[in-house]
Enzyme design. Structure first.
Site, PDB file in Angstrom:
ATOM      1  N   HIS A 157      60.352 -27.782  38.812  1.00  0.00           N
ATOM      2  CA  HIS A 157      60.418 -27.435  40.224  1.00  0.00           C
ATOM      3  C   HIS A 157      60.198 -28.694  41.052  1.00  0.00           C
ATOM      4  CE1 HIS A 157      60.223 -22.918  39.908  1.00  0.00           C
ATOM      5  NE2 HIS A 157      59.826 -23.274  38.683  1.00  0.00           N
ATOM      6  N   HIS A 232      55.768 -16.674  31.731  1.00  0.00           N
ATOM      7  CA  HIS A 232      55.913 -17.421  30.467  1.00  0.00           C
ATOM      8  C   HIS A 232      54.579 -17.992  29.987  1.00  0.00           C
ATOM      9  CE1 HIS A 232      56.381 -20.724  33.319  1.00  0.00           C
ATOM     10  NE2 HIS A 232      57.654 -20.462  33.550  1.00  0.00           N
ATOM     11  N   HIS A 267      59.924 -23.380  23.356  1.00  0.00           N
ATOM     12  CA  HIS A 267      58.824 -23.179  24.294  1.00  0.00           C
ATOM     13  C   HIS A 267      57.511 -22.816  23.609  1.00  0.00           C
ATOM     14  CE1 HIS A 267      62.004 -23.055  27.344  1.00  0.00           C
ATOM     15  NE2 HIS A 267      61.049 -23.185  28.252  1.00  0.00           N
ATOM     16  N   ASP A 290      64.149 -16.856  30.588  1.00  0.00           N
ATOM     17  CA  ASP A 290      63.978 -17.979  31.510  1.00  0.00           C
ATOM     18  C   ASP A 290      65.238 -18.843  31.468  1.00  0.00           C
ATOM     19  OD1 ASP A 290      62.809 -19.585  33.423  1.00  0.00           O
ATOM     20  OD2 ASP A 290      61.539 -20.687  32.017  1.00  0.00           O
ATOM     21  N   ALA A 325      63.249 -27.491  31.179  1.00  0.00           N
ATOM     22  CA  ALA A 325      63.803 -26.921  32.414  1.00  0.00           C
ATOM     23  C   ALA A 325      64.465 -25.589  32.118  1.00  0.00           C
ATOM     24  CB  ALA A 325      64.801 -27.897  33.041  1.00  0.00           C
ATOM     25  N   GLY A 326      63.626 -24.563  31.918  1.00  0.00           N
ATOM     26  CA  GLY A 326      64.184 -23.273  31.535  1.00  0.00           C
ATOM     27  C   GLY A 326      64.702 -23.321  30.118  1.00  0.00           C
TER      28      GLY A 326
END
Length: 403
Positions: A157, A232, A267, A290, A325-326
């Site tokens: 972000h 998440h 992740h 995500d 990033a996602g």
């Protein structure tokens, strides 16, 4: 739709071949392992009549043999930023529909469109666009991930656009979504965070704790104020410590919290996923993607809000700084990984992919399980848990090729 710079690949296409049945014609899917809320029915059947699952079969129903396959409810994704080369944050309405369809091809029959941090005026404009798609039934609602998050845990972000969760600005987004705001992710330890949680709870919007630098005690306070989801879990928050347990311990221990997990092998370490399932139990886990634009599309360069992302070998990272990033995950892959690598029971996996997120959205009366009266949203998987068919509202999105 224009191809993102450097992006390559194509979204998955539905298999070609004859339709197994005319759209909305009554049919019986027979002989499968049917996963129901009460367990798995061996050699079971699901009856589809129009857009719904029926309790009894009409006389003219066509029978489709799905022996040795699994029948599970359509997947429900409550955290998804795009796919098929399209962004829910910045794409046109046609782009958003492309992203939605990409995920439907992978079994996600219900999807919440997530935004990323942006200027408030821009987010208000996006809320208006996405709410129109929600009113048409294309998406189940809107999730605002940012801008009310911690600069210490910003992930992918833009730090320049972050702000404290002023309840007046949170209310501005809710109003712009015209009743279609489903969830807002907040760093609840920031000034205004607790009051914003209370505001969201009062308006029936999920307050999700995420991208947070909160302590254990601050997290408990947010839960008491009405937060019900962990965005998440493990990612973009302090790690679990033996003297400073942080938000993870508070989120796992409280029965009021549903924890999101991104089960893509990037992740989360498998042991972290097992830890979450052990402490929260299957009834409190929601698998999410995500996903960003590259899901179902290919490696290359993309934009996630104002930030440039490089996707290489299916892993998305910021070009500047390298933060994850996602993801490029689709929920059929999350399902297969859960049962074949993580060794989770199929029934628990279905609960995390369908029932729990449907309940969170207040939609379990119509989706989330294969029960009579609910929408005919279902996924057919083979014995190796590869996707073979997808039905949404009684129509095939992916025609089953069962021969």
């Amino acid at each position: 739709m224009a191809t993102p710079p450097g992006a390559r690949g194509t979204a998955r296409q539905a298999p070609t071949g004859p339709q197994p049945a005319t759209a909305n014609a009554p049919l019986i899917l027979s002989g499968a392992n049917v996963v129901m809320p009460t367990g798995t029915a061996k050699d079971g059947s699901v009856i589809v009549d129009g857009t719904r699952i029926a309790a009894t079969a009409p006389e003219n129903a066509q029978v489709i043999d799905v022996t040795d396959h699994w029948l599970v409810p359509g997947f429900v994704d409550i955290h998804n930023h795009g796919g098929g080369g399209a962004s829910f944050t910045s794409g046109t309405p046609d782009d958003v529909v492309t992203g939605i369809h990409t995920h439907r091809l992978h079994g996600t029959t219900t999807l919440v469109a997530s935004t990323v941090t942006g200027d408030m005026d821009f987010l208000v404009q996006r809320a208006g666009l996405l709410s129109e798609l929600a009113e048409q039934g294309d998406v189940a609602g809107i999730h605002f991930e940012g801008p009310f998050i911690s600069p210490c845990r910003k992930g992918a972000h833009s730090e320049e656009l972050l702000r404290d969760p002023d309840p007046a600005e949170v209310r501005k987004l809710i109003d712009a979504a015209r009743g279609k705001a489903k969830m807002v992710t907040l760093a609840t330890e920031l000034p205004g965070g607790i009051d914003s949680v209370r505001l969201l709870a009062e308006h029936g919007v999920i307050a999700a704790i995420g991208h947070t630098d909160a302590t254990y005690e601050q997290t408990v306070e947010a839960i008491e104020a009405g937060a019900t989801v962990a965005t998440h879990l493990f990612n973009a928050m302090p790690t679990l410590g033996h003297r400073s347990p942080g938000p993870i311990a508070a989120l796992l221990e409280d029965d009021r919290i549903t924890v999101e997990l991104i089960n893509d092998g990037t992740h989360l370490h498998p042991a972290s996923l097992q830890l979450a399932f052990h402490h929260a139990g299957a009834s409190r886990v929601a698998f999410i993607t995500d996903a960003m634009d590259a899901a179902g599309f290919g490696d290359g360069r993309y934009m996630l809000g104002p930030l440039e992302v490089e996707v290489s070998e299916g892993v998305a990272r910021l070009v500047e700084g390298g933060s994850i990033a996602g993801s490029t995950l689709t929920l059929d892959r999350a399902f297969k990984r859960a049962v074949t690598i993580d060794r989770l029971p199929v029934e628990d996996t279905v609960t995390a992919l369908s029932a729990n997120p449907a309940k969170l959205l207040g939609m379990y009366d119509t989706i989330g399980s294969l029960e009579p009266g609910k929408y005919a949203d279902l996924v057919i998987l083979d014995t190796d848990f590869n996707l073979k068919g997808v039905m949404r509202r009684g129509e095939w999105v992916v025609n089953p090729q069962l021969g």
